[in-house]
Design a protein around this motif. Sequence first.
Motif, PDB file in Angstrom:
ATOM      1  N   LEU A   4      28.464  16.354  28.252  1.00  0.00           N
ATOM      2  CA  LEU A   4      29.604  17.263  28.087  1.00  0.00           C
ATOM      3  C   LEU A   4      30.771  16.831  28.974  1.00  0.00           C
ATOM      4  O   LEU A   4      31.932  16.887  28.558  1.00  0.00           O
ATOM      5  CB  LEU A   4      29.186  18.694  28.407  1.00  0.00           C
ATOM      6  CG  LEU A   4      30.245  19.773  28.132  1.00  0.00           C
ATOM      7  CD1 LEU A   4      30.673  19.750  26.674  1.00  0.00           C
ATOM      8  CD2 LEU A   4      29.724  21.147  28.521  1.00  0.00           C
ATOM      9  N   GLU A   5      30.463  16.386  30.195  1.00  0.00           N
ATOM     10  CA  GLU A   5      31.522  15.916  31.085  1.00  0.00           C
ATOM     11  C   GLU A   5      32.192  14.674  30.508  1.00  0.00           C
ATOM     12  O   GLU A   5      33.417  14.516  30.593  1.00  0.00           O
ATOM     13  CB  GLU A   5      30.947  15.610  32.469  1.00  0.00           C
ATOM     14  CG  GLU A   5      31.985  15.192  33.485  1.00  0.00           C
ATOM     15  CD  GLU A   5      31.388  14.860  34.839  1.00  0.00           C
ATOM     16  OE1 GLU A   5      32.150  14.441  35.729  1.00  0.00           O
ATOM     17  OE2 GLU A   5      30.147  14.999  34.994  1.00  0.00           O
ATOM     18  N   ARG A   6      31.404  13.801  29.902  1.00  0.00           N
ATOM     19  CA  ARG A   6      31.974  12.591  29.297  1.00  0.00           C
ATOM     20  C   ARG A   6      32.907  12.944  28.145  1.00  0.00           C
ATOM     21  O   ARG A   6      34.000  12.390  28.022  1.00  0.00           O
ATOM     22  CB  ARG A   6      30.848  11.681  28.801  1.00  0.00           C
ATOM     23  CG  ARG A   6      31.356  10.352  28.201  1.00  0.00           C
ATOM     24  CD  ARG A   6      30.221   9.474  27.715  1.00  0.00           C
ATOM     25  NE  ARG A   6      29.339   9.102  28.794  1.00  0.00           N
ATOM     26  CZ  ARG A   6      28.105   9.569  28.967  1.00  0.00           C
ATOM     27  NH1 ARG A   6      27.606  10.440  28.097  1.00  0.00           N
ATOM     28  NH2 ARG A   6      27.360   9.178  29.977  1.00  0.00           N
ATOM     29  N   VAL A   7      32.471  13.874  27.301  1.00  0.00           N
ATOM     30  CA  VAL A   7      33.313  14.283  26.177  1.00  0.00           C
ATOM     31  C   VAL A   7      34.580  14.952  26.690  1.00  0.00           C
ATOM     32  O   VAL A   7      35.672  14.735  26.149  1.00  0.00           O
ATOM     33  CB  VAL A   7      32.537  15.238  25.238  1.00  0.00           C
ATOM     34  CG1 VAL A   7      33.443  15.747  24.121  1.00  0.00           C
ATOM     35  CG2 VAL A   7      31.337  14.529  24.631  1.00  0.00           C
ATOM     36  N   LEU A   8      34.458  15.747  27.749  1.00  0.00           N
ATOM     37  CA  LEU A   8      35.632  16.413  28.321  1.00  0.00           C
ATOM     38  C   LEU A   8      36.667  15.387  28.746  1.00  0.00           C
ATOM     39  O   LEU A   8      37.862  15.509  28.450  1.00  0.00           O
ATOM     40  CB  LEU A   8      35.208  17.272  29.507  1.00  0.00           C
ATOM     41  CG  LEU A   8      36.334  17.938  30.314  1.00  0.00           C
ATOM     42  CD1 LEU A   8      37.114  18.902  29.451  1.00  0.00           C
ATOM     43  CD2 LEU A   8      35.775  18.634  31.537  1.00  0.00           C
ATOM     44  N   ARG A   9      36.238  14.342  29.415  1.00  0.00           N
ATOM     45  CA  ARG A   9      37.174  13.335  29.922  1.00  0.00           C
ATOM     46  C   ARG A   9      37.720  12.450  28.814  1.00  0.00           C
ATOM     47  O   ARG A   9      38.879  12.048  28.836  1.00  0.00           O
ATOM     48  CB  ARG A   9      36.492  12.479  30.987  1.00  0.00           C
ATOM     49  CG  ARG A   9      36.185  13.237  32.266  1.00  0.00           C
ATOM     50  CD  ARG A   9      35.703  12.313  33.344  1.00  0.00           C
ATOM     51  NE  ARG A   9      35.442  13.035  34.575  1.00  0.00           N
ATOM     52  CZ  ARG A   9      34.986  12.473  35.674  1.00  0.00           C
ATOM     53  NH1 ARG A   9      34.752  11.187  35.699  1.00  0.00           N
ATOM     54  NH2 ARG A   9      34.774  13.193  36.759  1.00  0.00           N
ATOM     55  N   GLU A  10      36.863  12.124  27.853  1.00  0.00           N
ATOM     56  CA  GLU A  10      37.275  11.162  26.841  1.00  0.00           C
ATOM     57  C   GLU A  10      37.994  11.804  25.656  1.00  0.00           C
ATOM     58  O   GLU A  10      38.808  11.150  24.994  1.00  0.00           O
ATOM     59  CB  GLU A  10      36.055  10.382  26.339  1.00  0.00           C
ATOM     60  CG  GLU A  10      35.409   9.502  27.403  1.00  0.00           C
ATOM     61  CD  GLU A  10      34.151   8.814  26.896  1.00  0.00           C
ATOM     62  OE1 GLU A  10      33.746   9.065  25.726  1.00  0.00           O
ATOM     63  OE2 GLU A  10      33.557   8.029  27.657  1.00  0.00           O
ATOM     64  N   GLU A  11      37.681  13.063  25.354  1.00  0.00           N
ATOM     65  CA  GLU A  11      38.156  13.653  24.110  1.00  0.00           C
ATOM     66  C   GLU A  11      39.099  14.841  24.277  1.00  0.00           C
ATOM     67  O   GLU A  11      39.679  15.298  23.299  1.00  0.00           O
ATOM     68  CB  GLU A  11      36.954  14.102  23.257  1.00  0.00           C
ATOM     69  CG  GLU A  11      36.023  12.977  22.852  1.00  0.00           C
ATOM     70  CD  GLU A  11      36.629  12.068  21.794  1.00  0.00           C
ATOM     71  OE1 GLU A  11      37.720  12.401  21.269  1.00  0.00           O
ATOM     72  OE2 GLU A  11      36.040  11.030  21.491  1.00  0.00           O
TER      73      GLU A  11
END
Length: 414
Positions: A4-11
């Motif tokens: 979820l943190e990755r999606v937050l930063r990337e998307e």
Amino acid sequence: MEPLERVLREEWGRLLALLVAWCRRVDLAEDGLADAFEAAARTWPEAGVPARPAAWLLTAARRRITDALRHEVVAAGKVPLLEVDASVQQHAQRVLAAPPEGEAVTDERLRLVLLCAHPALSREAAAALTLRLVLGVPTEDVARLFLVPTPTMAARLTRARRKLAGARFAVPPPDELAARIDVVADVAYLAFTTGYAPGSGSDVLRADVAGEAVRLVRVLRSVLPPEARTTELDALLALMVLQHARRDARVVDGRLVLLPDQDRRRWHHDEALEALDLLRPLVGAPPAPYLLQALVAAEHAIAPTAAATRWDRVVDRYDELLALRDSPVVRLNRAVALAERDGPEAGLAALAGVALPGHRLPSVRAELLARLERWDEARLAYDTALALCRNEAESAHLRARRGLTRGGRSSASP
């Protein structure tokens, strides 16, 4: 990094841009996306991460926005619910199917940046809103960058959102686009700063955020007519690329590594050469803030070792920069350069009268005091810096440096 943190930063920026294009409301889009992330935080740990996380979040956000619109219509008592639903669906299909006719740029995040750089906003408000909306930078970190308390920044962001109500979500025509270049440049560099020196969290470096800021400048340069490109925009790209080229040397086993101690073999030399090529035709141009900072970064890039850095030229550049744009940050950096050229006493003297929130000022003072073997004062300055530092990696570095003073020694320069 958690999914979820990755999606937050990337998307975050792309999803928010799609939602703004769809509903034409920044406030609804941001609230809907935030609700979707909250729902994911509750749902994904038990149900598992969906195959297409971004699509899941986009769908969830649309539902929340649709519900919010329906509630608004019910409260106003103007049109039937079914008509609202049909209108929202038709608008979504029309906007998401293709960019507006005549659109020269297909990058949704750039459109969102240009919206945030709207003439109705001050430059500071535009930069702050872009950091928050496009890159999802926490309000606390945005406040740190602007040297104001978090509640003050939260209020400014709210006022900025309200001013954008009804603004057109599109790339402006060339004449208006040119007028926004300087604002977008400042926005990009502030975004880069949040990635290069995170104010909070566990990261030493958020290379994805810094890389996105670099990409933003590249995209902006690519869509501008040649006559609209400026020396400062080229200098900004060179500055950011030179700093970003050092990303892999700034972190070793999760530890922060300062410039003098970096293994220069880990630098991305192809990127540094690209930046130097950008700067070459700008040498001799009238002094300007980004150009002078880029020339400082170039001095580090061309020096074979830290000891070989031409600190006399670095100090001269900071003197020019102070004449153009005096600020506590410039004075702090100049003091570090003076300490390298003339010794730590000169650096400490240059810090007299400098006031700067956060941990960087006391941490530089601590290093200079340690180099002078003024151990008690150095430990006190380290303690002050540690009390103010919100970044875990930098805190670990400061604790390690403070530990060296207990034995009455300190070896590294600031």
